[in-house]
Write an enzyme that holds these catalytic residues in place. Sequence first.
Site, short mmCIF file in Angstrom:
data_model
loop_
_atom_site.label_atom_id
_atom_site.label_comp_id
_atom_site.label_asym_id
_atom_site.label_seq_id
_atom_site.Cartn_x
_atom_site.Cartn_y
_atom_site.Cartn_z
N GLU A 43 -16.59 1.28 -4.83
CA GLU A 43 -16.82 -0.39 -4.67
C GLU A 43 -17.57 -0.24 -3.30
OE1 GLU A 43 -13.45 -2.62 -3.62
OE2 GLU A 43 -14.57 -4.51 -3.94
N ARG A 267 -5.39 12.07 -5.87
CA ARG A 267 -6.20 12.03 -4.88
C ARG A 267 -5.74 12.78 -3.65
NH1 ARG A 267 -5.79 5.99 -3.73
NH2 ARG A 267 -7.77 6.34 -2.73
N LYS A 277 -9.01 3.13 3.07
CA LYS A 277 -10.35 1.97 3.54
C LYS A 277 -10.14 1.04 4.36
CE LYS A 277 -13.67 2.67 -0.18
NZ LYS A 277 -14.50 1.87 -1.27
#
Length: 564
Positions: A43, A267, A277
């Site tokens: 994104e 992850r 983020k």
Amino acid sequence: MESENLNVNPNGEKARNFLEEIIEEDIKNGKHGGRVLTRFPPEPNGYLHIGHAKSICLNFGLAQKYGGKTNLRFDDTNPTKEDVEYVDSIKEDIQWLGFQWANEFYASDYFEQLYQWAEKLIEMDLAYVDDQSQEDIRLNRGTVTQPGKNSPFRNRSAEENLDLFRRMRAGEFPDGSRVLRAKIDMAHPNMLMRDPILYRIIHAHHHRTGDSWCIYPMYDYAHGQSDSLEQITHSICTLEFDVHRPLYDWFIEKLEIFPSKQHEFARLNLTFTVMSKRKLLQLVQEGFVSGWDDPRMPTICGLRRRGYTPESIRAFADRVGIAKRDNVIDLSLLEFCIREDLNKSAQRRMAVLNPLKVVITNFPEGKQEEIQAINNPEDEAAGKRPIYFSRELYIERDDFMENPPKKFFRLAPGTEVRLRYAYLIKCEEVIKDAEGNITELRCTYDPQSANGGSSDGRKVKGVIHWLAASHAVKAEVRLFDRLFQNEDPDDVPEGTDWKTGLNPDSLRVVEGLVEPALQEVKPLDHFQFERLGYFSVDYDSKPGHLVFNRTATLKDSWAKIADK
RNA sequence: UGACCUAUGGUGUAAUGGCAGCACAGCAGAUUUUGGUUCUGUUAGUCUAGGUUCGAGUCCUGGUAGGUCAACCA
């Protein structure tokens, strides 16, 4: 690009991770004609970090290994959070890492198709417009242990739904007034299946589609279908999307479109590192770092500015492995990877960070001697360069101790060390100022001790770095340490801000001295300053004002000895 | 109190019913004009209780522990 895989099966073959096994099984079964197409779907709402690097290396690496390709697809379904600035940086970072996508796509490319499919779902009585408030939708969804309740709007006719949905698109309704939901099961044990929202009304400018839409698809409604439209064979994402998979499959099944399959892996987590983020954005916005590319940031652009090489990051991604269990990788593995790469490739130079003047009393004044110094002992092809020896020199202040502890084999009153590539010197006298600070050392040198020898065959254990006073230029040197002081940066006392874990000593700027030839370098060139670590040239560096970033320290065994 | 995912040295990751291996970290030593590099050696592991089997880290059942899910974020 060939990455070494260190794990080997008993039969001598390279060990495979579970995704490679899945792909090999699919190829064996002739699924999709043996075709492999992956995608990397960020994104564009922030900069890429080392965790994304793992995903990039995985997606592109898998495709490369099995003769396939990888698409880059921006998941731009939420116009309020996204920006072209991020699109550009993401593309730059992927290429810098050494990968090239087959196609550059955007979820927004598919908005019209997605809309048509939504009408189809309405016609199939599998979607409806819900007028409930956001609050009511939340309340009626139930909880993880209690089933939800059907919306009072759940049984509208297909005609009414279609009319309402078209008017939503036409912009007749304000933000938040209505949503389109899938009609699945409000009592489903998986919360994601309790009539998930497909479209919401957002009257906002989109960085690509402009103002042509005021309804935007949700992630779940966009992602799988985008994969399907591109005929992605293996859609690889992180573990938290595991619960989304039934929904991913539901849309593909109901719409009867290309059956992309989603697979999840764990992850990356790193000790002493925040990876969210949202938090990285906070560090930037609140000025705790100079920007997304601050050399202390775990972002790809930060690591690049710090002096990390693409090769080292790829090697790291290779070594952390792929699995489904949660993991926390030791930061020392990343440091190992950059040292391993730079040790082979970085040319050595002399630099002194905290200079202490040394006068060689038995070396003639005004005389200058040229010495050939090896550029890289790990790489003979790197050749040699001239450095200069003279009566006045600088050594590292830490390399002298007036009262040395045991096992300190550098310079002390009456002891002898070798100046790297030059002579053996012996400390004869310590000069101090009125406050008792050491200002200068008076030493003698052994003229017979060039090229590793000495006048009587004696050897010394200590070898230190140095610079001739006449051949040293000033440079700004930035020394970095980890941004957070706790191994788990999220582990802060109850009720405290997460930023209390910041390391106050994460940046130290010193004025040091370097070889004059270093004035010719360009940003991102890297060097090993003998015994001081690996350094790279900062973007701010220019001929009159040199700036070096410390990429990594050398392994420091003296620190351990000194501790004992 | 639900559904799903996961569990192998300090940290990661292999072993696909048949000798628990590799890397990082640690420790010890050798080499070294970088206390670097390189080389050698070494410490340390299958969450737990049952079951299936000639044989289980691997398959089955229960337990325990950790994670994910209740944004009109992705």
